[in-house]
Design an enzyme around this catalytic site. Structure first.
Site, PDB file in Angstrom:
ATOM      1  N   GLU A  53      21.656  58.527   9.942  1.00 30.42           N
ATOM      2  CA  GLU A  53      22.987  58.700   9.372  1.00 30.42           C
ATOM      3  C   GLU A  53      23.002  58.724   7.840  1.00 30.42           C
ATOM      4  OE1 GLU A  53      25.846  59.411  10.877  1.00 30.42           O
ATOM      5  OE2 GLU A  53      24.919  59.416  12.864  1.00 30.42           O
ATOM      6  N   SER A  91      52.834  23.147  54.787  1.00 32.39           N
ATOM      7  CA  SER A  91      52.489  21.744  55.042  1.00 32.39           C
ATOM      8  C   SER A  91      51.826  21.045  53.870  1.00 32.39           C
ATOM      9  CB  SER A  91      51.554  21.660  56.247  1.00 32.39           C
ATOM     10  OG  SER A  91      52.194  22.205  57.362  1.00 32.39           O
TER      11      SER A  91
END
Lengths: 797, 110
Positions: free
Chosen positions: A196, A475
């Site tokens: 780059e 329950s």
């Protein structure tokens, strides 16, 4: 910059001095004024650019995501831990195996243990420096812990660094795993520079030849392209627009120059590595090499191989064009170009090049989604933080958040849920992937949430059922009724007979209520402990009505249930909705002998610099007297020993003495199990998201998940501390009569002192111990009925 | 107070931190100890003492109660716990409850 302007200005003045002539006086003055104005304009424009770029850079530089840690493992001799489990922990902390583990975060196996070197780490109570250590194991436990040195030193305790379990990232859905420059492998930087920007370390931010080329192309009418240094690319990335114009390019060049004036090469490179856009995952933008490494290879950057690094660097040019998943051919070509450039610059050898070139791309098929492997837990943490912190600060101040998550417990919970749901679907011919579930596990005495599973696909962020699913609890609500009864030792003990004959309840504002038992039978007189063990609805409803509905429902806020259920009798049987985490809070209090500890997911928060910001200390509050809770726990142990959760023994040894409760709702929509051992409280919910019948009871669904995960977690057996008010009495479980103390027959049951049956039955062992109390009562008959009446009368007349 | 050297080390650490005035850190060390031995009544007592010193009276009382619930027949510890409760009650201004707690403490000291 200012210095350069001054020099330029002086030059201009001196030029005037030397070339001064009266004829040109007026003209010269005009030039100077125009030049001055131009300069002023230019310099204020540059000043504007300077401020803009510095803001952008500093903003990024300091936009540190909040980092979230799991619990730090405490290692000490005697701790239950195997070498394999320890190495798993080391690997989760990104330790590497090395022949000589002298550097931080390295380890090696020895004959009976592991040698390793820890890292420096800043905890809430101060920094802990890296140490050379040795750990040895015997019989599934840590047998020795030593600091290695010229003379080895035995250590009583070692706190490992906590594993990172996620982050809360800066805005715009930009996700990144922030890297420090020294964490970045050298080959990556070499590769980046090679392809780059070869002159990165020597240029001033721009590459004049590149710019000249770009200018030429523009002037000659070609596309504007290329010529970008890393610095320019970084500038471009800050102001992401795809606009290509000369003025934009000019701005970019100026800003790049300005950046280089203010910041060092290292700072610019580090920001670049964290900033650069490397892919898209739905709405989430993948920024920086740290995250990209996970996104494409599911490993941290420092564990990538050369060919993988080259693939990532190749993508800088165009993450879409060179996407290794979607365009593997282009990505491979590009990768090899990167490798070629590297060998050309001699940053890798020919041999390395040849080897790397041969390798396949090696990208993981499916990207890990989200920002944490534990999205459900992280969401809980995030929500708790949002109460006290601004979202902005969470995403940018680099807060360090220490949580309670135990990755090993979490793993067992996830695994049990996934495995059992698939097995259940297969065994019961339920269409695959229709069942869902949620799990919460906490430590009994600390109320720390150790694991939280929001659904079957635990890796993928989505509907968090553990926190957000509101389901009727059925329950699971019953223990509140029974606790209220047991708080009244003059009227209720574990043996007190309850009436389980048909019940019609009329209440203003609702139609008549006729509760049914799950087996659609009525069971006559049943002992209190049996009614709970078998989860009889009718006797429980009658008991609740007798005690007073408000009295029972008023209790819930004390146990951390803030919303009040509707004031109907059906609420006694759990016809109200709670989330799994709320149920967890409720059962935590039962498990902890009546002490409520608010559930916590966060222990403390530090600033980025390691200064303590906030602690969430352990808080307890006694909300129920210990003795009745002790009785309730005994009754809930009965649920597992001889009641609806009997088949839990398929997973867990009876010696664990688990206390628990099954929950099943109408049409088998919800399957629940909540229970506790000596050190863990856990709740499991199983059902369907569309609220259709799951076809499962609490015992056939959720309880099996619970059993499977606890089998692997290996919790401590439940032995609650016996309150002083409690005595153990030997009774005949069938008749409820007391045996002589010396009698070997019978069953030891706890009673609050003074409430145990008074009469001594004789002779010892007259009743049938081979018949469990429960079964005998299901079919009350003959002599036993008569006996029952006897002690019934004795107790209540 | 504990047979586990790891817990002893943490108790020592908490002691040092308390002496240096770092009460938050001391609390964190005691909590670490409790993660290792959650049923160690002495650790709960130490935490109760710390909260009392920090002026968190309600927590001091709750933690002392928690210690009592795990103390079994350790009379010396029970006495110390009731003293914490008594002192916290005094600070809260409930003198009759304080008196009761001190009475119990004295009984356990016999």
């Amino acid at each position: 910059m200012q210095l350069r302007f001054l020099l330029f200005w002086n030059k201009l003045l001196s030029w005037n001095k030397f070339h001064f002539s009266p004829n040109f006086k007026a003209y010269g003055k005009a030039v100077r004024v125009i030049a001055l104005l131009l300069l002023l304009g230019l310099s204020s424009y540059i000043f504007y650019l300077d401020v803009t770029i510095r803001e952008a850079f500093d903003g990024r530089k300091f936009a540190l995501p909040a980092r979230v840690y799991g619990r730090a493992l405490e290692v000490y001799p005697g701790l239950k831990l195997t070498p394999a489990q320890f190495v798993e922990e080391l690997q989760a902390l990104s330790y590497h195996e090395r022949p000589e583990p002298s550097e931080a975060a390295t380890y090696k196996y020895t004959l009976n243990g592991i040698e390793f070197t820890s890292r420096d780490f800043v905890f809430g109570d101060g920094p802990q420096v890296a140490q050379h250590l040795r750990i040895e194991f015997a019989d599934g436990k840590v047998s020795r812990l030593q600091q290695r040195g010229s003379t080895d030193l035995d250590l009583p305790l070692l706190r490992m660094e906590p594993p990172v379990i996620g982050g809360i990232y800066p805005g715009h859905n930009e996700d990144r795993a922030l890297l420090k420059l020294e964490q970045v492998p050298k080959p990556l930087i070499d590769a980046l520079i090679s392809v780059e920007d070869r002159k990165f370390f020597s240029h001033w931010g721009i590459d004049p030849r590149g710019i000249a080329r770009a200018l030429y192309k523009t002037v000659s009418g070609q596309r504007i392209e290329g010529g970008s240094t890393l610095t320019q690319q970084l500038v471009k990335n800050f102001f992401l627009t795809s606009e290509r114009s000369l003025s934009r390019k000019a701005n970019e060049v100026l800003m790049a120059l300005l950046l280089e004036m203010h910041y060092s090469k290292d700072e610019i490179l580090e920001t670049y590595l964290n900033e650069i856009f490397l892919g898209q995952d739905g709405s989430r933008a993948i920024h920086g090499f740290g995250l990209a490494s996970y996104f494409y290879f599911d490993r941290p950057l420092d564990r990538l191989e050369l060919h993988e690094i080259a693939t990532l660097v190749g993508m800088v040019k165009g993450p879409g064009v060179y996407d290794p998943r979607k365009k593997p051919e282009q990505a491979l070509k590009r990768r090899n170009i990167v490798l070629q450039e590297m060998v050309g610059l001699k940053v890798i050898t020919q041999a390395q090049f040849a080897a790397a070139r041969q390798k396949p791309l090696g990208v993981v098929h499916r990207a890990p989604t989200g920002t944490s492997p534990y999205p459900a837990f992280l969401q809980l943490v995030h929500r708790q933080l949002q109460r006290d912190y601004r979202e902005e600060d969470l995403r940018s101040e680099g807060l360090r958040i220490f949580t309670t998550l135990d990755p090993r417990t979490q793993h067992h919970a996830e695994q049990a849920l996934t495995q059992r749901l698939a097995e259940i679907e297969k065994a019961r011919k339920i269409p695959a992937n229709t069942l869902e579930g949620a799990v919460v596990i906490s430590s009994t005495q600390q109320g720390e949430i150790l694991a939280l599973v929001g659904g079957r696909e635990a890796r993928y962020a989505g509907y968090n059922r553990a926190v957000d699913a509101q389901r009727p609890i059925g329950s699971l609500a019953k223990p509140v009724v029974y606790l209220t009864a047991l708080e009244n030792p003059n009227r209720y003990t574990l043996l007190t007979p309850l009436d389980d004959s048909p019940l019609v309840w009329s209440q203003h504002g609702t139609s008549d209520w006729r509760p049914q038992n799950y087996d659609h039978q009525f069971h006559g007189n049943v002992q209190l402990r049996t009614a709970l063990a078998h989860s009889y609805n009718v006797s429980t409803a009658r008991l609740g009505i007798e005690l007073g509905m408000n009295r029972i429902l008023d209790k819930l806020p004390k146990f951390g249930i803030e919303r009040r259920p509707p004031p109907f009798a059906s609420s006694l049987l759990g016809a109200y909705e709670l989330s799994p985490i709320e149920v967890e809070q409720l059962y935590q209090t039962f498990a902890d002998g009546g002490f409520r500890t608010p559930l916590r997911a966060i222990r403390e928060i530090l600033t980025a610099e390691g200064k303590p910001l906030q602690r969430f200390p352990l808080n307890v509050e006694q909300v129920a007297a210990p003795a009745p809770v002790y009785l309730l726990t005994a009754a809930l142990q009965g649920v597992v020993r001889e009641g609806t959760a009997q088949s839990l023994t398929n997973w867990l040894p009876a010696e664990l003495n688990v206390a628990g409760k099954t929950g099943t709702t109408d049409d088998l929509r919800d399957s629940w199990f909540a229970g506790y051992t000596g050190d863990r409280v856990a709740v499991v919910w199983v059902g369907r998201d569309d609220n259709k019948s799951s076809g499962l009871t609490g015992a056939s669904g959720a309880m099996t998940v619970w059993g499977e995960m606890m089998k692997n977690i290996q919790p401590e057996p439940l032995q609650p501390a016996m309150p002083e008010e409690i005595e153990m009495v030997n009774v005949d479980p069938v008749s409820g009569l007391r045996y002589d103390e010396g009698c070997k027959a019978g069953m030891l049951l706890p009673f609050i002192k003074g409430s145990a049956p008074a009469a001594v039955m004789s002779p010892c062992g007259a009743s049938s111990m081979d018949t469990s109390g429960a079964r005998a009562e299901t079919k009350p008959e003959g002599k036993k009925d008569a006996e029952k009446k006897n002690w019934f009368q004795r107790l209540f007349n | 107070m504990s047979g586990n050297p790891a817990v002893i080390a943490l108790l020592d650490l908490a002691q040092l931190d308390t002496e240096a005035g770092h009460r938050e850190a001391a609390g964190a060390s005691l909590e670490r100890g409790l993660r290792i031995e959650p049923r160690n009544a002495w650790l709960w007592h130490e935490l109760a003492q710390l909260r009392l010193a920090q002026g968190q009276y309600a927590q001091a009382i709750s933690l002392a109660q928690k210690s009592i619930s795990l103390a079994g027949r350790e009379r010396r510890l029970l006495a110390l716990d009731w003293r914490v409760i008594g002192n916290a009650r005094v600070a809260q201004g409930s003198s009759s409850e304080a008196e009761q707690a001190f009475k119990l403490a004295t009984e356990f000291e016999q």
